[in-house]
Design an enzyme around this catalytic site. Structure first.
Site, mmCIF file in Angstrom:
data_model
loop_
_atom_site.group_PDB
_atom_site.id
_atom_site.type_symbol
_atom_site.label_atom_id
_atom_site.label_comp_id
_atom_site.label_asym_id
_atom_site.label_seq_id
_atom_site.Cartn_x
_atom_site.Cartn_y
_atom_site.Cartn_z
ATOM 1 N N ASP A 175 -4.918 0.757 8.676
ATOM 2 C CA ASP A 175 -4.716 0.603 7.224
ATOM 3 C C ASP A 175 -5.401 -0.635 6.656
ATOM 4 O OD1 ASP A 175 -3.160 2.789 6.744
ATOM 5 O OD2 ASP A 175 -1.245 1.732 6.902
ATOM 6 N N LYS A 188 0.864 -1.201 0.000
ATOM 7 C CA LYS A 188 0.000 0.000 0.000
ATOM 8 C C LYS A 188 0.889 1.237 0.000
ATOM 9 C CE LYS A 188 -0.031 2.048 3.309
ATOM 10 N NZ LYS A 188 0.203 2.761 4.577
HETATM 11 O O1 C5P Z 1 -3.887 1.414 13.682
HETATM 12 P P1 C5P Z 1 -2.443 1.063 13.700
HETATM 13 O O2 C5P Z 1 -2.125 -0.084 14.612
HETATM 14 O O3 C5P Z 1 -1.864 0.870 12.330
HETATM 15 O O4 C5P Z 1 -1.679 2.326 14.298
HETATM 16 C C1 C5P Z 1 -0.364 2.293 14.814
HETATM 17 C C2 C5P Z 1 -0.111 3.568 15.601
HETATM 18 O O5 C5P Z 1 -0.030 4.678 14.700
HETATM 19 C C3 C5P Z 1 -1.214 3.927 16.566
HETATM 20 O O6 C5P Z 1 -0.998 3.339 17.820
HETATM 21 C C4 C5P Z 1 -1.124 5.437 16.648
HETATM 22 O O7 C5P Z 1 -0.091 5.826 17.524
HETATM 23 C C5 C5P Z 1 -0.675 5.817 15.257
HETATM 24 N N1 C5P Z 1 -1.789 6.228 14.379
HETATM 25 C C6 C5P Z 1 -2.401 7.454 14.576
HETATM 26 N N2 C5P Z 1 -3.446 7.846 13.768
HETATM 27 C C7 C5P Z 1 -3.870 7.051 12.759
HETATM 28 C C8 C5P Z 1 -3.259 5.799 12.533
HETATM 29 C C9 C5P Z 1 -2.218 5.411 13.364
HETATM 30 O O8 C5P Z 1 -2.030 8.204 15.485
HETATM 31 N N3 C5P Z 1 -4.869 7.467 11.978
#
Ligand code: C5P
Length: 299
Positions: free
Chosen positions: A131, A9
């Protein structure tokens, strides 16, 4: 046996807003998916097992609770024997782990004859990571919310693309934590009817990746990667994807892209350098132009 492609991606742009009460940041992005990716194969089995092979299998050594297994368990309690061929670098801003989890949701839905529709799979995906809903779709789309509000692009040209990672892992959480200046998420998103590469580039010139600056502070080598790609003949645009450290170059044609990869490989033998492309997406795509989500409350 069922085999699912887990395409990389690439965030062609990524705008971020102020941190929300739940700790996530609202974002706006255009995500596209390359021909290059991991491959997940699934066959019936007792219990749930995962074997990881391929060039980046070692990056996942000792990871007992792989996102693929979490996705499988979120879907159902049945057993399966899963084999993941890890072609994409780990923790590198191109959604490798997310694409693998999405491939598990799509593939096991078939293997286990669950007949869940794509909306249900995307809802499950949203509970696993920001994602992953876009990776379930695995087609060019605008992302909003924390990543789970999707709208498929109307049409997208075939885009020759070079992916380059300098071999450093950058945890997404750290990059968001280091984020300073941000674009906000109030931009009126276009319909995504990109006639050709020039049209796409005109739009992308009005955008940026807000995570590039904080990621470069954590790993300054990202600046070297961007500069190295930008200097290659035929490079039309260079940017970092997601939270890095993988950067991409959009090239005039496939030949330029291949030659650029060869010349970069001789100069930087330690870097991961992958020439690939984003497949053309015509108006005929079943999701073209449609609003997808937001997902139901509680996810
Ligand atoms: O959702 P995911 O596990 O991929 O996100 C990893 C980290 O990235 C989250 O814990 C957060 O700190 C950050 N994040 C964020 N805002 C988003 C996606 C991710 O702050 N929209």
């Amino acid at each position: 046996m069922i085999t699912e492609q887990a395409s990389a991606k690439i965030n062609l742009f990524l705008h971020v807003g102020d941190k929300r009460a739940d700790g996530f940041h609202p974002l706006q992005s255009l995500a596209v998916f390359t021909a290059m990716g991991d491959v997940l194969s699934m066959e019936p089995g007792f219990g749930l097992s995962l074997t990881i092979e391929g060039p980046f299998a070692k990056g996942l050594d000792g990871e007992g609770d792989n996102l693929v297994l979490r996705a499988a368990r979120a879907l159902d309690t049945q057993g399966a024997k899963l084999t993941l061929t890890k072609n994409l670098p780990v923790a590198s801003g191109i959604g490798g782990g997310s694409a693998d989890a999405a491939a598990a949701l799509r593939g096991l839905n078939q293997l286990w004859n669950l007949d869940r529709n794509e909306a249900v799979l995307r809802d499950l995906a949203a509970g696993l990571g920001s994602d992953i809903p876009a990776c379930v779709l695995s087609a060019s789309c605008f992302m909003e919310g924390r990543g789970e509000v999707l709208r498929a692009a109307q049409s997208m040209p075939r885009v020759p693309m070079l992916l380059v990672n300098p071999g450093v892992a950058v945890p997404t959480k750290d990059v968001f934590a280091a984020l300073g200046e941000r674009s906000g998420v109030e931009m009126a998103l276009p319909r995504g009817n990109f006639a050709d590469t020039a049209d796409l580039l005109r739009f992308l010139e009005t955008t940026r990746n807000d995570l590039e600056e904080p990621a470069r502070r954590i790993q300054p080598v990202i600046g070297d990667v961007l500069q190295a790609i930008a200097r290659l003949p035929g490079a039309l645009m260079t940017r970092m994807s997601g939270s890095g450290a993988t950067c991409f170059g959009i090239f005039a044609d496939d030949d330029c892209c291949r030659r650029a990869a060869e010349s970069l490989k001789t100069r930087y033998p330690g870097w991961w350098i992958a020439p690939t492309f984003v497949p053309e997406m015509g108006i005929v795509h079943e999701a073209a132009g449609q609003d997808i989500g937001p997902t139901p409350e509680g996810l």
